[in-house]
Design an enzyme around this catalytic site. Sequence first.
Site, PDB file in Angstrom:
ATOM      1  CG  HIS A  68       0.700   1.937  -9.787  1.00  0.00           C
ATOM      2  ND1 HIS A  68       0.310   1.492  -8.534  1.00  0.00           N
ATOM      3  CD2 HIS A  68      -0.367   2.623 -10.298  1.00  0.00           C
ATOM      4  CE1 HIS A  68      -0.936   1.889  -8.298  1.00  0.00           C
ATOM      5  NE2 HIS A  68      -1.364   2.568  -9.344  1.00  0.00           N
TER       6      HIS A  68
ATOM      7  CG  LEU B  56      10.145 -16.925  -2.515  1.00  0.00           C
ATOM      8  CD1 LEU B  56       9.743 -17.005  -1.039  1.00  0.00           C
ATOM      9  CD2 LEU B  56      10.635 -15.510  -2.834  1.00  0.00           C
TER      10      LEU B  56
ATOM     11  CG  ASP C 283      -2.039   0.975   1.135  1.00  0.00           C
ATOM     12  OD1 ASP C 283      -2.341   1.440   0.018  1.00  0.00           O
ATOM     13  OD2 ASP C 283      -2.633   1.295   2.181  1.00  0.00           O
TER      14      ASP C 283
ATOM     15  NE  ARG D 164      -1.883   6.486   1.094  1.00  0.00           N
ATOM     16  CZ  ARG D 164      -1.931   5.667   2.121  1.00  0.00           C
ATOM     17  NH1 ARG D 164      -1.783   6.132   3.349  1.00  0.00           N
ATOM     18  NH2 ARG D 164      -2.107   4.376   1.944  1.00  0.00           N
TER      19      ARG D 164
END
Length: 252
Positions: free
Chosen positions: A42, A136, A25, A29
């Site tokens: 982004h 992973l 998140d 901003r």
Amino acid sequence: MRSRPSPLAGQATAAAPRHVAVIMDGNGRWARARGKPIMAGHRAGAEAVRRCVKGAIENGVRYLTLYAFSSENWHRAAEEVSDLTSLLRFYLRHKVVELHEQKVRLDFIGDLSRFDRGLREEMERARALTAHNTRLTLILALSYGARNDVARAARDMALAAAKGEIDPASINETAFRAFLQTSPFPDPDLIVRTSGERRLSNFLLWESAYAELAFLDVMWPDFTEADFAALMADFAGRERRYGKRLAPDGAL
């Protein structure tokens, strides 16, 4: 917890969580604070993903789930949705080889049918290329909403019961979990959210029943390997009781 590294940052811990999930998140901003278009946030966030993957590998995490695009994100401006899907397409097409070289397996959860055919084919190519990697497992939650997945699982289980494929009397938590999209993966041990917000936002609601939660003030594009290491140090100091009471000697 603190939003920046503790003195232990950078030290691998023996008690690393097996599965870390991240609500990434703060891209918008971050961009607005710098007078940049949201797409710049982004793009910077995509680079933070690379650092997060590196941090997971360095700290012995085996599963990393990233909340990349929620089911609610479809309601954003059409231009932003188009930019996000184009960015995803670029990384799937040009950066998956980097994950493959790191021995990272890539998988996806969410309502992928909402993406165009070409993008779905890119996802399948990425999944196939990395299928046998074991260092992973990176799970991207795309067009994902936890409530929708629970409702879909309940519907599929009801249909299976109606067809006589399962006995309704045998339905329990374990049986239900097998119908969730996340069933191939262990539940997250740690859920992290960046940007100072403190909520799950419809992310892994069933799977997070006993997850530890960590909220960082850092915006996602500023997330670093040092932040990941600090999270690991913080996690190592937590007691996970799963509702049980500790004995005087510290055993469950």
